[in-house]
Design a protein around this motif. Structure first.
Motif, PDB file in Angstrom:
ATOM      1  N   SER A 170       0.843  -1.191   0.000  1.00  9.96           N
ATOM      2  CA  SER A 170       0.000   0.000   0.000  1.00  9.96           C
ATOM      3  C   SER A 170       0.877   1.239   0.000  1.00  9.96           C
ATOM      4  CB  SER A 170      -0.897   0.015   1.248  1.00  9.96           C
ATOM      5  OG  SER A 170      -1.661   1.209   1.295  1.00  9.96           O
ATOM      6  N   THR A 171       0.374   2.297  -0.612  1.00  9.86           N
ATOM      7  CA  THR A 171       1.050   3.595  -0.567  1.00  9.86           C
ATOM      8  C   THR A 171       0.451   4.493   0.516  1.00  9.86           C
ATOM      9  OG1 THR A 171      -0.460   4.439  -2.274  1.00  9.86           O
ATOM     10  CG2 THR A 171       1.641   3.491  -3.019  1.00  9.86           C
ATOM     11  N   ASP A 172      -0.567   4.006   1.204  1.00  6.65           N
ATOM     12  CA  ASP A 172      -1.240   4.773   2.251  1.00  6.65           C
ATOM     13  C   ASP A 172      -0.475   4.614   3.560  1.00  6.65           C
ATOM     14  OD1 ASP A 172      -2.884   5.858   4.177  1.00  6.65           O
ATOM     15  OD2 ASP A 172      -4.692   4.790   3.546  1.00  6.65           O
ATOM     16  N   PRO A 173       0.083   5.687   4.122  1.00  2.00           N
ATOM     17  CA  PRO A 173       0.837   5.578   5.374  1.00  2.00           C
ATOM     18  C   PRO A 173      -0.018   5.081   6.540  1.00  2.00           C
ATOM     19  CG  PRO A 173       0.469   7.882   4.797  1.00  2.00           C
ATOM     20  CD  PRO A 173       0.059   7.086   3.621  1.00  2.00           C
ATOM     21  N   GLY A 174      -1.328   5.167   6.414  1.00  2.00           N
ATOM     22  CA  GLY A 174      -2.196   4.698   7.478  1.00  2.00           C
ATOM     23  C   GLY A 174      -2.725   3.286   7.253  1.00  2.00           C
ATOM     24  N   PHE A 175      -2.177   2.591   6.236  1.00  2.00           N
ATOM     25  CA  PHE A 175      -2.712   1.270   5.890  1.00  2.00           C
ATOM     26  C   PHE A 175      -2.607   0.281   7.037  1.00  2.00           C
ATOM     27  CE2 PHE A 175      -1.617  -3.049   4.433  1.00  2.00           C
ATOM     28  CZ  PHE A 175      -2.860  -3.428   3.963  1.00  2.00           C
ATOM     29  N   ALA A 176      -1.453   0.220   7.687  1.00  2.00           N
ATOM     30  CA  ALA A 176      -1.259  -0.779   8.744  1.00  2.00           C
ATOM     31  C   ALA A 176      -2.311  -0.639   9.836  1.00  2.00           C
ATOM     32  CB  ALA A 176       0.140  -0.671   9.320  1.00  2.00           C
ATOM     33  N   ARG A 210      -4.639 -10.295  13.682  1.00  2.00           N
ATOM     34  CA  ARG A 210      -3.907 -10.119  14.938  1.00  2.00           C
ATOM     35  C   ARG A 210      -2.976  -8.910  14.875  1.00  2.00           C
ATOM     36  NH1 ARG A 210      -0.162 -14.201  18.492  1.00  2.00           N
ATOM     37  NH2 ARG A 210       1.522 -12.733  18.942  1.00  2.00           N
ATOM     38  N   SER A 211      -2.242  -8.789  13.769  1.00  2.00           N
ATOM     39  CA  SER A 211      -1.291  -7.685  13.660  1.00  2.00           C
ATOM     40  C   SER A 211      -0.939  -7.451  12.205  1.00  2.00           C
ATOM     41  CB  SER A 211      -0.006  -7.980  14.453  1.00  2.00           C
ATOM     42  OG  SER A 211       0.626  -9.152  13.968  1.00  2.00           O
ATOM     43  N   VAL A 212      -0.494  -6.229  11.910  1.00  2.00           N
ATOM     44  CA  VAL A 212       0.017  -5.852  10.597  1.00  2.00           C
ATOM     45  C   VAL A 212       1.357  -5.171  10.839  1.00  2.00           C
ATOM     46  CG1 VAL A 212      -0.366  -4.516   8.498  1.00  2.00           C
ATOM     47  CG2 VAL A 212      -2.315  -5.520   9.710  1.00  2.00           C
ATOM     48  N   ILE A 213       2.432  -5.750  10.303  1.00  2.00           N
ATOM     49  CA  ILE A 213       3.766  -5.202  10.537  1.00  2.00           C
ATOM     50  C   ILE A 213       4.472  -4.972   9.217  1.00  2.00           C
ATOM     51  CG2 ILE A 213       3.953  -6.341  12.779  1.00  2.00           C
ATOM     52  CD1 ILE A 213       5.826  -8.404  11.446  1.00  2.00           C
ATOM     53  N   HIS A 214       5.521  -4.156   9.266  1.00  2.00           N
ATOM     54  CA  HIS A 214       6.335  -3.925   8.079  1.00  2.00           C
ATOM     55  C   HIS A 214       7.100  -5.203   7.720  1.00  2.00           C
ATOM     56  CE1 HIS A 214       5.807   0.240   9.623  1.00  2.00           C
ATOM     57  NE2 HIS A 214       5.751   0.523   8.336  1.00  2.00           N
ATOM     58  N   ASP A 215       7.397  -5.366   6.459  1.00  2.00           N
ATOM     59  CA  ASP A 215       8.189  -6.495   5.985  1.00  2.00           C
ATOM     60  C   ASP A 215       9.659  -6.121   6.103  1.00  2.00           C
ATOM     61  OD1 ASP A 215       9.063  -8.818   4.897  1.00  2.00           O
ATOM     62  OD2 ASP A 215       8.310  -8.452   2.877  1.00  2.00           O
ATOM     63  N   PHE A 216      10.287  -6.514   7.209  1.00  2.00           N
ATOM     64  CA  PHE A 216      11.671  -6.135   7.470  1.00  2.00           C
ATOM     65  C   PHE A 216      12.610  -6.755   6.445  1.00  2.00           C
ATOM     66  CE2 PHE A 216       9.651  -5.539  11.578  1.00  2.00           C
ATOM     67  CZ  PHE A 216      10.268  -4.400  12.082  1.00  2.00           C
ATOM     68  N   GLU A 219       6.627  -4.794  16.867  1.00  2.00           N
ATOM     69  CA  GLU A 219       6.723  -5.324  15.507  1.00  2.00           C
ATOM     70  C   GLU A 219       7.726  -6.479  15.434  1.00  2.00           C
ATOM     71  OE1 GLU A 219       5.550  -2.917  11.816  1.00  2.00           O
ATOM     72  OE2 GLU A 219       7.230  -1.843  12.726  1.00  2.00           O
ATOM     73  N   ILE A 220       8.839  -6.341  16.144  1.00  2.00           N
ATOM     74  CA  ILE A 220       9.838  -7.409  16.141  1.00  2.00           C
ATOM     75  C   ILE A 220       9.263  -8.672  16.764  1.00  2.00           C
ATOM     76  CG2 ILE A 220      12.012  -8.138  17.192  1.00  2.00           C
ATOM     77  CD1 ILE A 220      12.995  -5.247  16.757  1.00  2.00           C
ATOM     78  N   GLN A 221       8.553  -8.517  17.862  1.00  2.00           N
ATOM     79  CA  GLN A 221       7.957  -9.688  18.501  1.00  2.00           C
ATOM     80  C   GLN A 221       6.951 -10.371  17.579  1.00  2.00           C
ATOM     81  OE1 GLN A 221       8.994 -11.044  21.373  1.00  2.00           O
ATOM     82  NE2 GLN A 221      10.546  -9.429  21.352  1.00  2.00           N
ATOM     83  N   GLU A 222       6.184  -9.582  16.858  1.00  2.00           N
ATOM     84  CA  GLU A 222       5.228 -10.162  15.910  1.00  2.00           C
ATOM     85  C   GLU A 222       5.942 -10.822  14.734  1.00  2.00           C
ATOM     86  OE1 GLU A 222       1.437 -10.063  16.254  1.00  2.00           O
ATOM     87  OE2 GLU A 222       2.630 -10.204  18.095  1.00  2.00           O
ATOM     88  N   LEU A 223       7.065 -10.259  14.298  1.00  3.34           N
ATOM     89  CA  LEU A 223       7.859 -10.885  13.246  1.00  3.34           C
ATOM     90  C   LEU A 223       8.350 -12.254  13.698  1.00  3.34           C
ATOM     91  CD1 LEU A 223       9.441 -10.852  10.552  1.00  3.34           C
ATOM     92  CD2 LEU A 223      11.301  -9.708  11.792  1.00  3.34           C
ATOM     93  N   LEU A 224       8.839 -12.347  14.923  1.00  4.00           N
ATOM     94  CA  LEU A 224       9.313 -13.629  15.440  1.00  4.00           C
ATOM     95  C   LEU A 224       8.180 -14.651  15.478  1.00  4.00           C
ATOM     96  CD1 LEU A 224      11.625 -12.415  18.363  1.00  4.00           C
ATOM     97  CD2 LEU A 224      12.284 -13.083  16.041  1.00  4.00           C
ATOM     98  N   VAL A 225       6.983 -14.195  15.834  1.00  2.00           N
ATOM     99  CA  VAL A 225       5.822 -15.095  15.834  1.00  2.00           C
ATOM    100  C   VAL A 225       5.534 -15.582  14.414  1.00  2.00           C
ATOM    101  CG1 VAL A 225       3.334 -15.252  16.224  1.00  2.00           C
ATOM    102  CG2 VAL A 225       4.793 -14.118  17.913  1.00  2.00           C
ATOM    103  N   ALA A 226       5.598 -14.672  13.437  1.00  7.03           N
ATOM    104  CA  ALA A 226       5.307 -15.039  12.049  1.00  7.03           C
ATOM    105  C   ALA A 226       6.311 -16.069  11.529  1.00  7.03           C
ATOM    106  CB  ALA A 226       5.318 -13.797  11.169  1.00  7.03           C
TER     107      ALA A 226
END
Length: 437
Positions: A36-42, A52-58, A245-252
């Motif tokens: 998305s190009t919308d900064p408010g998308f997450a 459950r969560s929406v995080i950036h793709d690190f 976000e990092i904790q959610e990444l680890l879960v993913a």
């Protein structure tokens, strides 16, 4: 990421309503990717029922640039039990008693090994006939390695399953089949979503083993000041807290590795090359090496092997390897590059620098061969041994049984029991397959 292992119904339309576009769905693990190009998308997407969560793709550097590599050219060398010209230089096979394991009939028959890495030389004569599938999850690059330098993926694939074809090197499990998934670009960088998609793909391709010679050390908590491009004006600084976000990444990531193991796939990963002490640096977590269900591999390597001096150990811990009691499951040959001088030596019919012979020799781009060192080289040795075990069991063995076999047969070289360097021990291919007879 969904709140369960199922994706919400109508997710594509709901994502569009939040000003985003769904790019992939992994329904079996409750994960999806979107852009998305919308900064408010997450924030908007996080309100979708069942999310459950929406995080950036690190993004991350999946493997370190190689500190020393050296191309190898075929020559007339001593074969030492194999007609492959470079077999004489594959010291890791001697350390793990691989030829003796082959003598029992274990060669990786009926086993599929997925190698998730950078690009691959899909036409390499030592690999081509063992490759049964390939896919790229790097949006701008094909699975074929397109670079001009070292091909990390080609190297790891060759260690697992280079053909026993009287050419070049041979793999630990030369009759295993390769599923090659490109999850890092040709410079070794990528996004964690690519790795997760690669794991999902490997399961769909009915892989028996996944090799992950990649990873990153991630802080469990991350808070920092962003100067917003104005370092001379502290009033513009903004506190950024990425811990959640990092904790959610680890879960993913854990969802993906757990799913693979539940589906009968033995997942093996490199422990990492930063000499991190997992027993004392509690804020760093190495993924995917320490993710749920993953077998983590540290590296061993000789120093001055080509000097051919009595007592030179093939099981010396490599200078760079990560370690930690909970961070290392087993050790395997990964090579080293710390021999202090550059003198040339004639060894087993070959001539090169002493330090080169201490590294791992395997396949490289353009049908070539090269030496390299790292836990990235140790992990495919382990994946190959796992393939030998599974093949010895007619291609059917649950991950828990594979891990138990590795544990029961490993040479306990460190402190008795599980230790920070060797884990449960350095893998022994002969003992691993012999106990299944």
């Amino acid at each position: 990421m969904s709140a369960s292992d199922k994706l919400p119904a109508g997710l594509e339309g709901k994502t569009a309503a939040a000003n985003g576009r769904l790019t992939a769905q992994l329904p079996a693990i409750g994960l999806a990717t979107a852009t998305s190009t919308d900064p408010g998308f997450a924030a908007k997407a996080a309100k979708i029922e069942g999310v459950r969560s929406v995080i950036h793709d690190f993004s991350y550097q999946g493997y370190n640039p190689q500190p020393r590599t050296l191309d190898a050219t075929a020559a007339n060398g001593a074969a030492l039990g194999s007609a492959n010209p470079f077999y004489a230089l594959q010291w890791g096979f001697e350390a793990m008693q691989v030829p003796q394991a082959w003598a029992t009939g274990a060669r990786g028959q009926k086993v599929r090994v997925a190698v998730l890495d950078g690009g691959f030389d899909l036409q390499h004569p030592d690999l081509q006939n063992n490759i049964i599938a390939s896919e790229s999850f790097v949006p701008t690059e094909p699975a074929q390695f397109m670079g001009m330098g070292f091909s990390h993926g080609t190297h790891t694939a060759g260690t697992v399953a280079a053909l026993d074809n009287n050419l070049g090197v041979v793999g630990v499990a030369p009759e295993a089949k390769l599923i090659l998934a490109k999850v890092l670009n040709d410079n070794g960088t990528g996004s964690f979503s690519w790795m997760i998609k690669g794991i999902y793909y490997a399961v769909a391709q009915e892989a028996d083993v996944i090799n992950l010679s990649l990873g990153a050390a991630i802080p469990r908590s991350s808070r920092y000041l962003d100067d917003n491009g104005t370092p001379d004006n502290p009033a513009d600084d903004v506190l950024v807290n990425e811990t959640r976000e990092i904790q959610e990444l680890l879960v993913a990531i854990g969802k993906a590795t757990t799913y693979a193991r539940q589906q009968g796939v033995t997942v093996i990963a490199a422990a990492g090359n930063d000499a991190n002490d997992g027993n004392h640096d509690g804020n760093l977590v190495n993924v995917p090496a320490t993710s749920p269900g993953v077998i983590s591999i540290s590296a061993t390597g000789p120093m001055g092997w080509a000097n051919d001096k009595p007592g030179t150990s093939l099981d010396r811990m490599a200078s760079y390897t990560n370690y930690g009691t909970a961070d290392v499951t087993f050790a395997a040959p990964g090579g080293d590059f710390v021999y202090p001088t550059n003198e040339l030596v004639n060894f087993r019919g070959f001539r090169s620098n002493v330090w080169a012979f201490d590294m791992v020799l395997s396949t490289n781009r353009a049908g070539g061969y090269t030496w390299s060192a790292g836990t990235s080289m140790a992990a495919p040795h382990a994946a190959g041994v796992a393939a030998l075990i599974i093949g010895k069991h007619n291609g059917q063995l649950a991950p828990a049984q594979v891990e138990a076999a590795l544990r029961a047969s490993a040479d306990d070289l460190g402190k008795p029991g599980r230790d920070p360097y060797y884990g449960y021990g350095r893998l022994n291919a002969l003992r691993a397959v012999s106990q299944l007879q």
